[in-house]
Design an enzyme around this catalytic site. Sequence first.
Site, PDB file in Angstrom:
ATOM      1  CG  HIS A 101      -1.869  -1.092   1.368  1.00  0.00           C
ATOM      2  ND1 HIS A 101      -1.770  -2.044   2.351  1.00  0.00           N
ATOM      3  CD2 HIS A 101      -2.961  -1.404   0.648  1.00  0.00           C
ATOM      4  CE1 HIS A 101      -2.776  -2.901   2.232  1.00  0.00           C
ATOM      5  NE2 HIS A 101      -3.512  -2.542   1.212  1.00  0.00           N
TER       6      HIS A 101
ATOM      7  N   GLY B  50      -2.578  -1.670  -7.392  1.00  0.00           N
ATOM      8  CA  GLY B  50      -1.471  -2.617  -7.447  1.00  0.00           C
ATOM      9  C   GLY B  50      -1.678  -3.677  -8.514  1.00  0.00           C
TER      10      GLY B  50
ATOM     11  CG  ASP C 269      -5.477  -7.107  -5.763  1.00  0.00           C
ATOM     12  OD1 ASP C 269      -6.047  -8.089  -5.294  1.00  0.00           O
ATOM     13  OD2 ASP C 269      -4.714  -6.372  -5.080  1.00  0.00           O
TER      14      ASP C 269
ATOM     15  CD  GLN D 297      -8.871  -4.185  -6.996  1.00  0.00           C
ATOM     16  OE1 GLN D 297      -9.722  -4.719  -6.297  1.00  0.00           O
ATOM     17  NE2 GLN D 297      -7.796  -3.618  -6.489  1.00  0.00           N
TER      18      GLN D 297
ATOM     19  CB  SER E 289      -4.495  -6.931   4.493  1.00  0.00           C
ATOM     20  OG  SER E 289      -4.175  -5.698   3.879  1.00  0.00           O
ATOM     21  NE  ARG E 290      -8.879 -11.879   2.126  1.00  0.00           N
ATOM     22  CZ  ARG E 290      -9.378 -11.044   1.201  1.00  0.00           C
ATOM     23  NH1 ARG E 290      -8.607 -10.575   0.246  1.00  0.00           N
ATOM     24  NH2 ARG E 290     -10.651 -10.682   1.249  1.00  0.00           N
TER      25      ARG E 290
END
Length: 283
Positions: free
Chosen positions: A37, A147, A150, A153, A186-187
Amino acid sequence: MRVIKTIKEMQSIAKGHKKEGLTIGFVPTMGFLHEGHLTLVREAKKICNVVVVSIFVNPLQFGPKEDFAKYPRDFERDSAMLQKEGVEYIFHPDGEEMYGKGYQTYVEVTEVTKNLCGASRPGHFKGVTTVVSKLFNAVMPDYAFFGEKDYQQLATIKRMVADLNMDINVIGVPIVREADGLAMSSRNTYLSEEERKSALCLYRAINLAKELINNGERSAEKILSEVVNLISNTALTRIDYVKLCDPETLDYIETGLLKGKTLLALAVFVGNTRLIDNAILEV
Ligand code: AMP
């Protein structure tokens, strides 16, 4: 740095900066920030006068059996990190502000969302394009940063921005990895010590595919089967998908010989945690 919670206030700030002739850079996130991030934030700081980071865990992009409730959240930590980066605003609306009573409008990109995560997570990209449209309308950015982690996305957002004539430059930022190669996410915080070791198989699989190509292998079937073997032979893993795709359309390439650029896209459950990773393979 200011924390903005309402769409009205965010819009009025954005309009003010536009009047001053300043450019707005926007980094949408779901929080629980990491170096991935922060790399997007630093890119935004480089080319924009004012940087807005949104932190919103978007319920619309999670399936009913997915991890919306347990998704990691730590606003205090996130804001300290963003303050340090010199971010001007955090946009941090709540669910009610974003999807209040009577909400019934959705944005959908139909084709580039069909395969990969679109196939595994029905409704996911409709949730993403809807929330990103709403965030764009609140923040009114000149540049928005996403990013390549992904990949689908990013492709979907680019399509949406082009199709809906949004006056926004979408900038893709390369994947940021841990020292051993695991793509930051984050996961990753869900992973046990054992799972963390197994999680490295995604990066190893990408390197294997690159090595095969470097050694002259061109067969899509052969590359796919080697990658599948590597991942399935790793403890605690279950493959969601392993695909080779056209990097523009994301159509699958299942047979034949690879040429030019091909996207290798991976989604793998490690324990109960679903991880994704990807790379462009170049012949
Ligand atoms: P998220 O908070 O997971 O929704 O991610 C927010 C943005 O950060 C998205 O554009 C992601 O693609 C991007 N991002 C997340 N992890 C990484 C990473 N390891 N490298 C680069 N970008 C990332």
